[in-house]
Design a protein around this motif. Structure first.
Motif, PDB file in Angstrom:
ATOM      1  N   LEU A   1       0.824  -1.214   0.000  1.00 48.41           N
ATOM      2  CA  LEU A   1       0.000   0.000   0.000  1.00 48.41           C
ATOM      3  C   LEU A   1       0.854   1.259   0.000  1.00 48.41           C
ATOM      4  O   LEU A   1       0.459   2.299  -0.545  1.00 48.41           O
ATOM      5  N   ARG A   2       1.987   1.164   0.651  1.00 49.19           N
ATOM      6  CA  ARG A   2       2.801   2.385   0.790  1.00 49.19           C
ATOM      7  C   ARG A   2       3.319   2.901  -0.553  1.00 49.19           C
ATOM      8  O   ARG A   2       3.406   4.113  -0.787  1.00 49.19           O
ATOM      9  N   THR A   3       3.654   1.957  -1.431  1.00 50.37           N
ATOM     10  CA  THR A   3       4.221   2.375  -2.719  1.00 50.37           C
ATOM     11  C   THR A   3       3.203   3.242  -3.483  1.00 50.37           C
ATOM     12  O   THR A   3       3.519   4.383  -3.844  1.00 50.37           O
ATOM     13  N   PRO A   4       1.947   2.705  -3.678  1.00 51.57           N
ATOM     14  CA  PRO A   4       1.008   3.597  -4.389  1.00 51.57           C
ATOM     15  C   PRO A   4       0.649   4.836  -3.582  1.00 51.57           C
ATOM     16  O   PRO A   4       0.442   5.909  -4.173  1.00 51.57           O
ATOM     17  N   LEU A   5       0.645   4.675  -2.228  1.00 51.23           N
ATOM     18  CA  LEU A   5       0.307   5.829  -1.398  1.00 51.23           C
ATOM     19  C   LEU A   5       1.328   6.952  -1.575  1.00 51.23           C
ATOM     20  O   LEU A   5       0.979   8.122  -1.647  1.00 51.23           O
ATOM     21  N   ASN A   6       2.591   6.521  -1.609  1.00 53.69           N
ATOM     22  CA  ASN A   6       3.652   7.521  -1.816  1.00 53.69           C
ATOM     23  C   ASN A   6       3.428   8.276  -3.132  1.00 53.69           C
ATOM     24  O   ASN A   6       3.603   9.500  -3.215  1.00 53.69           O
ATOM     25  N   ALA A   7       2.979   7.502  -4.138  1.00 58.61           N
ATOM     26  CA  ALA A   7       2.716   8.138  -5.431  1.00 58.61           C
ATOM     27  C   ALA A   7       1.550   9.112  -5.301  1.00 58.61           C
ATOM     28  O   ALA A   7       1.626  10.282  -5.760  1.00 58.61           O
ATOM     29  N   ILE A   8       0.492   8.626  -4.597  1.00 58.48           N
ATOM     30  CA  ILE A   8      -0.689   9.483  -4.432  1.00 58.48           C
ATOM     31  C   ILE A   8      -0.313  10.765  -3.694  1.00 58.48           C
ATOM     32  O   ILE A   8      -0.648  11.874  -4.118  1.00 58.48           O
ATOM     33  N   ILE A   9       0.461  10.555  -2.599  1.00 61.66           N
ATOM     34  CA  ILE A   9       0.838  11.724  -1.789  1.00 61.66           C
ATOM     35  C   ILE A   9       1.727  12.679  -2.607  1.00 61.66           C
ATOM     36  O   ILE A   9       1.513  13.907  -2.654  1.00 61.66           O
ATOM     37  N   GLY A  10       2.699  12.066  -3.276  1.00 62.26           N
ATOM     38  CA  GLY A  10       3.669  12.873  -4.043  1.00 62.26           C
ATOM     39  C   GLY A  10       2.949  13.657  -5.152  1.00 62.26           C
ATOM     40  O   GLY A  10       3.108  14.897  -5.284  1.00 62.26           O
ATOM     41  N   PHE A  11       2.075  12.936  -5.919  1.00 62.68           N
ATOM     42  CA  PHE A  11       1.418  13.607  -7.050  1.00 62.68           C
ATOM     43  C   PHE A  11       0.412  14.648  -6.557  1.00 62.68           C
ATOM     44  O   PHE A  11       0.305  15.721  -7.128  1.00 62.68           O
ATOM     45  N   SER A  12      -0.294  14.274  -5.466  1.00 65.86           N
ATOM     46  CA  SER A  12      -1.282  15.244  -4.965  1.00 65.86           C
ATOM     47  C   SER A  12      -0.578  16.500  -4.450  1.00 65.86           C
ATOM     48  O   SER A  12      -1.088  17.621  -4.596  1.00 65.86           O
ATOM     49  N   GLU A  13       0.636  16.287  -3.877  1.00 65.01           N
ATOM     50  CA  GLU A  13       1.418  17.445  -3.392  1.00 65.01           C
ATOM     51  C   GLU A  13       1.845  18.310  -4.588  1.00 65.01           C
ATOM     52  O   GLU A  13       1.792  19.557  -4.542  1.00 65.01           O
ATOM     53  N   VAL A  14       2.249  17.627  -5.704  1.00 68.01           N
ATOM     54  CA  VAL A  14       2.664  18.352  -6.914  1.00 68.01           C
ATOM     55  C   VAL A  14       1.488  19.162  -7.444  1.00 68.01           C
ATOM     56  O   VAL A  14       1.616  20.354  -7.784  1.00 68.01           O
ATOM     57  N   MET A  15       0.291  18.460  -7.430  1.00 66.97           N
ATOM     58  CA  MET A  15      -0.894  19.127  -7.931  1.00 66.97           C
ATOM     59  C   MET A  15      -1.280  20.287  -7.004  1.00 66.97           C
ATOM     60  O   MET A  15      -1.636  21.362  -7.476  1.00 66.97           O
ATOM     61  N   GLN A  16      -1.168  20.052  -5.740  1.00 66.69           N
ATOM     62  CA  GLN A  16      -1.531  21.087  -4.758  1.00 66.69           C
ATOM     63  C   GLN A  16      -0.656  22.324  -4.935  1.00 66.69           C
ATOM     64  O   GLN A  16      -1.113  23.460  -4.846  1.00 66.69           O
ATOM     65  N   GLN A  17       0.634  22.084  -5.216  1.00 72.33           N
ATOM     66  CA  GLN A  17       1.577  23.209  -5.339  1.00 72.33           C
ATOM     67  C   GLN A  17       1.619  23.746  -6.787  1.00 72.33           C
ATOM     68  O   GLN A  17       2.380  24.681  -7.082  1.00 72.33           O
ATOM     69  N   SER A  18       0.806  23.110  -7.666  1.00 71.48           N
ATOM     70  CA  SER A  18       0.713  23.529  -9.084  1.00 71.48           C
ATOM     71  C   SER A  18       2.097  23.698  -9.705  1.00 71.48           C
ATOM     72  O   SER A  18       2.434  24.724 -10.311  1.00 71.48           O
ATOM     73  N   LEU A  19       2.940  22.674  -9.547  1.00 73.79           N
ATOM     74  CA  LEU A  19       4.327  22.747 -10.017  1.00 73.79           C
ATOM     75  C   LEU A  19       4.385  22.799 -11.552  1.00 73.79           C
ATOM     76  O   LEU A  19       5.278  23.396 -12.129  1.00 73.79           O
ATOM     77  N   PHE A  20       3.398  22.176 -12.196  1.00 74.34           N
ATOM     78  CA  PHE A  20       3.396  22.195 -13.687  1.00 74.34           C
ATOM     79  C   PHE A  20       2.322  23.148 -14.230  1.00 74.34           C
ATOM     80  O   PHE A  20       1.696  22.913 -15.250  1.00 74.34           O
ATOM     81  N   GLY A  21       2.031  24.173 -13.542  1.00 74.15           N
ATOM     82  CA  GLY A  21       1.063  25.155 -13.986  1.00 74.15           C
ATOM     83  C   GLY A  21      -0.243  25.035 -13.208  1.00 74.15           C
ATOM     84  O   GLY A  21      -0.501  24.030 -12.535  1.00 74.15           O
ATOM     85  N   PRO A  22      -1.064  26.022 -13.222  1.00 75.04           N
ATOM     86  CA  PRO A  22      -2.282  26.070 -12.403  1.00 75.04           C
ATOM     87  C   PRO A  22      -3.344  25.076 -12.870  1.00 75.04           C
ATOM     88  O   PRO A  22      -3.421  24.724 -14.042  1.00 75.04           O
ATOM     89  N   ILE A  23      -4.111  24.631 -11.831  1.00 73.98           N
ATOM     90  CA  ILE A  23      -5.201  23.704 -12.143  1.00 73.98           C
ATOM     91  C   ILE A  23      -6.417  24.573 -12.528  1.00 73.98           C
ATOM     92  O   ILE A  23      -6.660  25.597 -11.885  1.00 73.98           O
TER      93      ILE A  23
END
Ligand code: ADP
Length: 763
Positions: A535-557
Motif C-alpha cells: 500500500l505504501r508504494t502507491p500511497l507515496n505516489a498518491i501523496i507525491g502527485f497530490s502534493e505536486v498538484m496542490q503546489q501547481s508545479l506544472f502550472g495552475p489547475i
C-alpha cells in the motif's frame, strides 16, 4: 456370676480295708524300729562271727582227727596186706629183698607220703619203698629209742612217734611170717594231714570272705540308717507340737478311717490330749452337720486332687462352735498304697491367729477397692467373701453377704440382673475357667471371668466394659465412615483422573489451537507487513502527485475545486500512510520482531522536537504547550522510537483537549529512572475504560473520538515501545478533568540479546 459344680466321678476309694491289713499293722507294731536295728547290727555281726568261728574250730578239729584216723587205718591196711604177701621162704632164699618188697606192696601203699621199710633181724634196713627214701641204716635208729613198735609188732598198732630225725609220723610195724624180718610203714603226720589242710584252707578262705561280706553289709546298713531319727510317731508329734503351738497335726488314714491328732489339736477343741488313734466316727460326732469332711475327701480322691484346704466347724468342749481350717496333702503309703491325709489344722477364726485379722482386713480392703464385682465361693458353695460392687450389682442385703452363707441362699435373695445378650469370649474357656460378656437390660456390658480355685472353690470377677464396648462400636462406626470416605476418595480419584485426561486433551487442543493462532498471527503480521508495503508504494505516489498538484508545479489547475480536492487527497494519503505505519509497527511488535537501536539520546531535546511537531495543531486551537524540567537529559535509548512515543502521547493530549486548554510535559529523575509525565486538561477518560487502554485497536467511545481520527493503536504502540526499553506506561485520568500519561524509562536501557533487523523507517 453363677458358679458351676464339677461333675462327680465314680471310683471313690473304699473306706473299709481288707483283713490282712490288720495283720500287717500288728506285725508292723512289733517289728523293731530302724534305730533299734542300727544298734543290733554290730552285736549280731559279732555274735554271728563268734558262733561261726567256734563251730568252724570244732569242725576242723574233728576233721583233723578223722583225717588222722583215716591215715592210721590206711597205714595199717597197707602194712597188713604187704606183710601177708611177703613170704618168709622167699625172703630167706632171695637176697633181693628190695624186689620181694616191691612185689608185695599194694598199689597205693606208698601214696600220701608213706614209706615202707623192710629190715632184717638186727634191724638193718634191707629194702625200702619208695626206693629213694631217706630212711637208711638201722630201723631202731630211724624210729628212735624207747618205742614198743619193733618189739610188739602188729600188736602195737599204729603209733604216732617222733622219729629220730624229728619228724612227727605215724608208724606201724609187722613181723614177716616165717622170718625175723620186719615190715615198717611210716607216714609223716604232715603228709597224712595234707588233704585236711587244703580243705581247711579253702573253708577258712570262704569263711573269711563270707564274714567280710556280712561285715560290709552290716556296715552299710549301720551307715545308711539315719542316726538319731526316731521312728517314734509320738516324738514327731511332740516336736511338731512344740514347734507350732496352736497348730494341730492330723494324720488321717483315709482307707481305715483312723486319725492321729497331735496334742495342740486336742487343745484347739478343749479336749484332754491322748495318744490314742481317733476313729473318724468320733470326729464326725463333733463336726457340724453341714460340714461333711469325709464326703469332701471322697471328692478329692475321686477327682485326683491331692491338695486339701478346707474350713469346717467343730464343737468345742465348752459347747461353742469353732471354725477350723485344715490344710494338707493326700499321699499314698509306701507298700500298701493306702491314702493318707497329712495336714495342719488351725483355728479359722481370725481372732485366734495373731496377725490374721490385719491380713484379712487388708485383703478385704484390696478386694473392696478393685473396680470389678468380686465374689469367692468355697468348695462347699459357701460364700467366702464378696465386695460391695457384687452386692450392689445383685441388690443383696448386708446380712446375706456374710461369710458362710450358702450359694443357694445368696442367689435366692439376689435380684439377678436380666441378661439380654451373652457371648463366650473365644479361646478363653476350659474346664476350670470361662469368660463371657453379657449385656444387661439397662444397656451396660459386663465381662465375667469365672475360675476354679485349687481347693475346689470358685472365684468370679465381673468387669464393667460398657465404655470399652461403646468405644468399640464407635470405632466400628468410624471404620465404616472411613471405608465410605475411602470409597468416595476412590471415586473422586477416578473423576480426577478423568478430568486430568480431559485437561491433557484440552492442553493438546490448546497447544494445537495456540500453534494455529500463532501461525494465523504470524500470517496476519506477514500479511499486514506485505500489504502495508504494497500500500505504501502507491500511497507515496498518491501523496507525491497530490502534493505536486496542490503546489501547481506544472502550472495552475483549471478549477478552484480541483485545488481543494488535491489538498484532500494529500491529507487523506498522509493519514492513510500514518495508519499503515502504525499497523506495521503493531504487527512487528506482536511478532516480536521489533528491536531497539540503542544510543545515547537527549530526551529533553526529543520532547522539544515532538512538541514542535504538534505545536501547530495546538496553536490552531489555542492550546498551550509547555515543557518543565532539565534542558538536557541524556539516556540510553532508541531515538526514533522515543520520538514516536512522545509524538503519540503529545498528539493525543492535544487532540483530546478542548480549545484553550493546556498541555504540560514534566521531566523528572526518580530512583535511577527518568519520568516523563504528559499532563493535559482535556476531556479525560472514564474509569471503566482505563483498563482497556493500551490494547491494540481500543478506543474510547465519546463525542471527541467520533470527531477525531485515530486507529486506536497509538497508546498500544507507545506502551510496547516503552516496555521494550525496560520501562512502563501509566495512564491516570478523571473524566472531564484531564489525563496524565507517565512514561518511566530506565536511564540505561537493557540491550536486546539478538537484534534481528532494524525497524523499517517509516516515511
Ligand atoms: P487513537 O489513534 O485513536 O488516538 P490511541 O491509542 O492513541 O488511538 O488512543 C486510544 C483512545 O484513548 C483514544 O481514542 C481516546 O479515546 C483515548 N485517549 C488517548 N489519549 C487521551 C487523552 N490524552 N485524553 C483523553 N482521551 C485519550
Amino acid at each position: 456370676m453363677a458358679r458351676a459344680r464339677p461333675a462327680r466321678g465314680a471310683g471313690i476309694y473304699s473306706i473299709a480295708g481288707p483283713r490282712w491289713q490288720d495283720v500287717r499293722a500288728l506285725v508292723d507294731q512289733y517289728l523293731p524300729t530302724s534305730e533299734r536295728l542300727r544298734q543290733l547290727v554290730p552285736v549280731l555281726v559279732v555274735g554271728f562271727t563268734l558262733i561261726a568261728s567256734l563251730g568252724f574250730y570244732f569242725q576242723i578239729s574233728s576233721d583233723k582227727d578223722a583225717a588222722l584216723t583215716a591215715a592210721r587205718r590206711q597205714l595199717a591196711l597197707n602194712a597188713d596186706v604187704a606183710s601177708l604177701k611177703l613170704s618168709g621162704e622167699a625172703l630167706a632164699s632171695s637176697a633181693d629183698w628190695q624186689s620181694q618188697l616191691a612185689n608185695s606192696l599194694p598199689f597205693i601203699a606208698t601214696g600220701d607220703g608213706r614209706v615202707v621199710l623192710l629190715s632184717d633181724a638186727e634191724g638193718g634196713i634191707q629194702a625200702r619203698a619208695p626206693i629213694g627214701s631217706d630212711y637208711q641204716g638201722n630201723l631202731l635208729t630211724v624210729l628212735g629209742p624207747g618205742q614198743p613198735l619193733t618189739i610188739m609188732g602188729a600188736d602195737a598198732g599204729v603209733m604216732r612217734v617222733r622219729l629220730n630225725d624229728g619228724t612227727d609220723a605215724l608208724v606201724t610195724v609187722r613181723n614177716v611170717r616165717g622170718t625175723d624180718a620186719q615190715l615198717t610203714l611210716i607216714q609223716p603226720v604232715g603228709s597224712a594231714l595234707a588233704g585236711w589242710r587244703s580243705k581247711t584252707l579253702l573253708e577258712v578262705t570262704l569263711l573269711i570272705c563270707g564274714g567280710l561280706v556280712i561285715v560290709l553289709f552290716a556296715g552299710a546298713f549301720w551307715y545308711l540308717t539315719p542316726y538319731g531319727v526316731k521312728n517314734d510317731k509320738d516324738a514327731l508329734t511332740r516336736e511338731l507340737s512344740e514347734a507350732l503351738p496352736g497348730c494341730g497335726v492330723w494324720r488321717w488314714n483315709l482307707a481305715r478311717g483312723h486319725v492321729q491328732w497331735s496334742t495342740p489339736m486336742f487343745a484347739l477343741l478343749g479336749l484332754a490330749p491322748s495318744s490314742e488313734v481317733v476313729p473318724y466316727g468320733t470326729i464326725a460326732k463333733r463336726l457340724h452337720r453341714d460340714d461333711d469332711l469325709r464326703t469332701e475327701l471322697d471328692r478329692h480322691l475321686s477327682e485326683g486332687i491331692n491338695t486339701f484346704d478346707q474350713c469346717f466347724r467343730m464343737r468345742h468342749a465348752d459347747g461353742r462352735w469353732v471354725t477350723i481350717r485344715l490344710r494338707g496333702h493326700i499321699t499314698r503309703a509306701y507298700g500298701n498304697s493306702e491314702p493318707y491325709l497329712t495336714g495342719m489344722a488351725v483355728l479359722a477364726d481370725s481372732n485366734a491367729v495373731p496377725g490374721a485379722a490385719d491380713a484379712n482386713a487388708r485383703l478385704r480392703d484390696a478386694v473392696e477397692t478393685i473396680s470389678e464385682a468380686f465374689v469367692l465361693w468355697d468348695s462347699q458353695n459357701k460364700l467366702v467373701m464378696c465386695n460391695s460392687k457384687y452386692q450392689q450389682f445383685h441388690g443383696l442385703a448386708d446380712d446375706i453377704v456374710q461369710p458362710g452363707s450358702s450359694y443357694d441362699e445368696v442367689i435366692a435373695s439376689a435380684s439377678e440382673p436380666i441378661v439380654s445378650k451373652r457371648f463366650a469370649v473365644a479361646g478363653k474357656a476350659d474346664n476350670d475357667s470361662r469368660t463371657y460378656e453379657a449385656q444387661l437390660e439397662d444397656g451396660r456390658w459386663l465381662r465375667i471371668n469365672e475360675r476354679r480355685t485349687r481347693d475346689g472353690g470358685y472365684v468370679s470377677v465381673g468387669t464393667d466394659i460398657t465404655d470399652l464396648k461403646q468405644s468399640q462400636t464407635k470405632n466400628a462406626e468410624n471404620e465404616q465412615q472411613l471405608r465410605a470416605s475411602v470409597a468416595e476418595l476412590r471415586l473422586s480419584r477416578r473423576e480426577l483422573e478423568h478430568q486430568k485426561q480431559q485437561l491433557v486433551d484440552l492442553a493438546e487442543k490448546y497447544a494445537l489451537e495456540k500453534n494455529r493462532a500463532e501461525a494465523a498471527n504470524r500470517a496476519k503480521s506477514e500479511f499486514l507487513a506485505n500489504i502495508s508495503h504494497e500500500l505504501r508504494t502507491p500511497l507515496n505516489a498518491i501523496i507525491g502527485f497530490s502534493e505536486v498538484m496542490q503546489q501547481s508545479l506544472f502550472g495552475p489547475i483549471g478549477h478552484e475545486k480541483y485545488q481543494e480536492y488535491a489538498r484532500d487527497i494529500y491529507s487523506s494519503g498522509a493519514y492513510l500512510l500514518e495508519v499503515i505505519n502504525d499497523i506495521l509497527d503493531m504487527s512487528k511488535i506482536e511478532a516480536g520482531r521489533m528491536t531497539l537501536d540503542l544510543g545515547t539520546v537527549d530526551v529533553a531535546e526529543i520532547i522539544e522536537e515532538s512538541m514542535k511537531v504538534v505545536s501547530q495543531a495546538a496553536a490552531e486551537r489555542k492550546i498551550e504547550l509547555e515543557r518543565h524540567g532539565p534542558e538536557h537529559f541524556p539516556i540510553e535509548a532508541d531515538r526514533r522510537y522515543l520520538k514516536q512515543i512522545f509524538l503519540n502521547l503529545l498528539s493525543n493530549a492535544v487532540k483530546f483537549s478542548q480549545d484553550g486548554g493546556r498541555v504540560d510535559v514534566h521531566l523528572t529523575r526518580s530512583n535511577g529512572n527518568l519520568k516523563i509525565a504528559i499532563k493535559d486538561t482535556g476531556i479525560g477518560i472514564a474509569e471503566v475504560h482505563l483498563p482497556k487502554l493500551g490494547r491494540p485497536f481500543e478506543q474510547v467511545e465519546n463525542q471527541f473520538s467520533k470527531s477525531h481520527q485515530g486507529s486506536g493503536l497509538g497508546l498500544a504502540i507507545s506502551r510496547a515501545l516503552v516496555e521494550l526499553h525496560g520501562g512502563e506506561l501509566e495512564i491516570k485520568s478523571r473524566e472531564g478533568h484531564g489525563t496524565t500519561v507517565t512514561c518511566t524509562l530506565p536511564i540505561r536501557a537493557p540491550r536486546p540479546v539478538d537484534i534481528e533487523e532494524p525497524l523499517a523507517k517509516s516515511a
